[in-house]
Structure formats: structure tokens, C-alpha cells
Design an enzyme around this catalytic site. Structure first.
Site, mmCIF file in Angstrom:
data_model
loop_
_atom_site.group_PDB
_atom_site.id
_atom_site.type_symbol
_atom_site.label_atom_id
_atom_site.label_comp_id
_atom_site.label_asym_id
_atom_site.label_seq_id
_atom_site.Cartn_x
_atom_site.Cartn_y
_atom_site.Cartn_z
ATOM 1 N N VAL A 124 1.783 -0.645 8.337
ATOM 2 C CA VAL A 124 1.587 0.760 7.988
ATOM 3 C C VAL A 124 0.964 0.863 6.605
ATOM 4 C CG1 VAL A 124 2.720 3.002 7.658
ATOM 5 C CG2 VAL A 124 3.605 1.407 9.376
ATOM 6 N N LYS A 125 0.010 1.767 6.479
ATOM 7 C CA LYS A 125 -0.592 2.083 5.182
ATOM 8 C C LYS A 125 -0.079 3.445 4.731
ATOM 9 C CE LYS A 125 -5.135 3.194 3.158
ATOM 10 N NZ LYS A 125 -6.604 3.152 3.395
ATOM 11 N N THR A 126 0.461 3.489 3.522
ATOM 12 C CA THR A 126 0.991 4.763 3.025
ATOM 13 C C THR A 126 0.840 4.828 1.515
ATOM 14 O OG1 THR A 126 2.812 6.316 3.375
ATOM 15 C CG2 THR A 126 3.400 4.118 2.574
#
Length: 291
Positions: free
Chosen positions: A200-202
Site C-alpha cells: 500500500v502507498k499512503t
């Protein structure tokens, strides 16, 4: 017919067979091909990655620093661990001899003139395989107008990826009216992981980011966000990995920097070597001055 070899005798009976676990969080049960692709994106020694994101044009057009990919990006791309971009830019601008892993943008549709959460899948799995992608990225708009549609984009991509050993990166998108706090990012990242995203990219937040990474069972990479001064960007990257991020995915803080190559190298030292921000900034200045 060649003569048969002699029957083997050295079976190393005194050496116990190894069954090592995979180095990435939450990835041990994945198939070999998927692990192999992830091991190209993430450094097996540090367990982290420095991704260079240049896919902004898929909804913004030619933004500052991305006007000419061949002139401004190709010279700096080798200094990143991974390049994240669209298939159009990959085919038209990146030479096939480029050896770093590719993460392809797989969702799209609306421009900045429309509601951004109204995305659909915009890439066929067969084309991703033809392009030798290491992973596919899909935007997920938790709390957005088309939240469910974007989540279903991700789950469909995960299902397709599972058939072919292709990892999926879920990119959490935050609307301009949404609160950027730990509670929101815990929700968004956990939902993506629960529904099958492999990483996940956040965004990084100063207050509670460690709870975001701790509550997400798969690796998180930090989004770079808007351009900020180099010392602040290096500090943000350092704080993120110290709080549990498995690397960064930076774009504007790299290609809009006065010295993109120096900035990429400094970020790499922060991510892979835990170099403190002040020393990383000194490294950046030194490399910048050397030209």
C-alpha cells in the site's frame, strides 16, 4: 548416446535443509513468481524500496518536471530502485534496456477537471505481462464519491494478478475535504490490505503514523506528496521508515528538486542505510555541488 553420470553420493546429510521465510511483511504465503517480482521492487537486504513516481500525467498532463520524460527523467531513473509510470510513457519513452523494475499505473479515467474518484481499470493484465511489469498500481478512494467502484477496481485487479503472479499496489487517495489523520489512514490502508492488496502507498503524518504501519498487515510505502524543501522531504522519509514504512514512492520531491540525482541518492541513503536527515541533507548538498 552420452555415457550416464555416476550415481551421486554427496547428499550433505549433515546439513539441515533450509526453509527460509520471505523477507517482506505479510508476503510469506504468496507464490514464487509474486515473491520474485516483489523482491525486485524491494531490496532483500534492507527490506525497503525507493520508488520514483512519474505517472502524474495520467490525470494532470505534463506537470512541472515531467514536460519531457526523455530529457528530465531518463537520466535520473537509474538511481531509483523502481520506476512507477503509465504504459504509454513506458512504451514511448523508456528504452527496453532499462533494467530496473517497473510498476505500471493500472487505473484512470477522469482528469483534474472532473471527479477524480470516478476511475476504472485502464490496463489489461496481458499487456502488463507483455511489458514485463513487476507490479500494478491502482488508486483507491476511501471516503470518495466513487469509493466502492475504486475498491472493486482493486479487487478485480488482485484477482487477475493472482492468476499470473502479479502484485498489486493500492494507492490511497485523499480528497481535498478529507482529514489527513491516523484514523483515516488506518482505515484506508487496512481496507486495502484486507481486500487483497500486496502493498500500500499512503501519506506520512507526524502524529500516529506508526499505528498506520502497525495495523496494516502488508508493507506500506510513503507517498512523497507535494514539493517541499529538500531537508523537510529527507526528514519526512526518515521519520516514515523509522515508523515502519517499507520505503518511499517519491515524485515531485525528486524531479522538481534542484538536483534530482543528488536527491535520489540522499533519499536512498535514508531508506536503505537509516542515514539521519541532517547527514542526508549534507550528502545531498555535497553531491549537488559536485554536479
Amino acid at each position: 548416446m552420452p555415457e550416464p553420470d555416476k550415481e551421486g553420493k554427496d547428499f550433505c546429510l549433515d546439513v539441515e535443509a533450509k526453509n527460509d521465510g520471505f523477507f517482506l511483511k505479510g508476503s510469506n504465503s504468496l507464490d514464487w513468481g509474486m515473491k520474485n517480482r516483489l523482491a525486485r521492487i524491494f531490496n532483500p537486504t534492507s527490506g525497503r524500496t525507493v520508488m520514483l513516481a512519474i505517472d502524474h500525467g495520467y490525470f494532470q498532463g505534463p506537470t512541472t518536471g515531467l514536460e519531457r520524460i526523455d530529457v528530465k527523467i531518463l537520466p535520473i531513473a537509474p538511481y531509483a530502485d523502481t520506476l512507477m509510470l503509465t504504459r504509454g510513457i513506458l512504451r514511448s519513452q523508456v528504452p527496453p534496456s532499462y533494467g530496473k523494475p517497473i510498476v505500471l499505473r493500472a487505473s484512470g479515467g477522469p482528469s483534474i477537471l472532473k471527479e477524480l474518484s470516478n476511475e476504472h481499470l485502464a490496463l489489461d493484465m496481458e499487456d502488463a505481462i507483455r511489458l514485463n511489469a513487476a507490479a500494478l498500481a491502482v488508486q483507491v478512494f476511501i471516503g470518495g464519491e466513487y469509493e466502492t467502484q475504486s475498491v472493486h477496481n482493486m479487487t478485480r485487479l488482485v484477482d487477475m494478478g493472482s492468476r499470473y503472479g502479479m502484485p498489486v499496489l493500492a494507492v490511497t487517495a485523499v480528497g481535498k475535504d478529507m482529514a489527513r489523520d491516523a484514523r483515516y489512514f488506518r482505515l484506508a490502508c487496512r481496507m486495502c490490505a484486507e481486500l487483497g492488496a500486496h502493498y500500500v502507498k499512503t501519506y506520512y503524518i507526524p502524529d500516529g503514523f506508526e499505528t498506520v504501519t502497525a495495523s496494516c498487515p502488508v508493507p506500506i510505502v510513503m507517498a512523497g506528496g507535494k514539493k517541499i524543501p529538500e531537508p523537510e522531504a529527507l526528514t519526512m522519509a526518515y521519520n516514515a521508515v523509522q515508523a515502519g514504512a517499507a520505503g518511499v514512492d517519491m515524485g515531485r520531491n525528486i524531479f522538481q528538486s534542484e538536483a534530482p540525482v543528488a536527491m535520489l541518492q540522499a533519499v536512498g541513503a535514508v531508506v536503505h542505510e537509516n542515514l539521519p536527515p541532517q547527514q542526508a541533507y549534507e550528502m545531498y548538498l555535497d553531491l549537488k555541488n559536485k554536479g
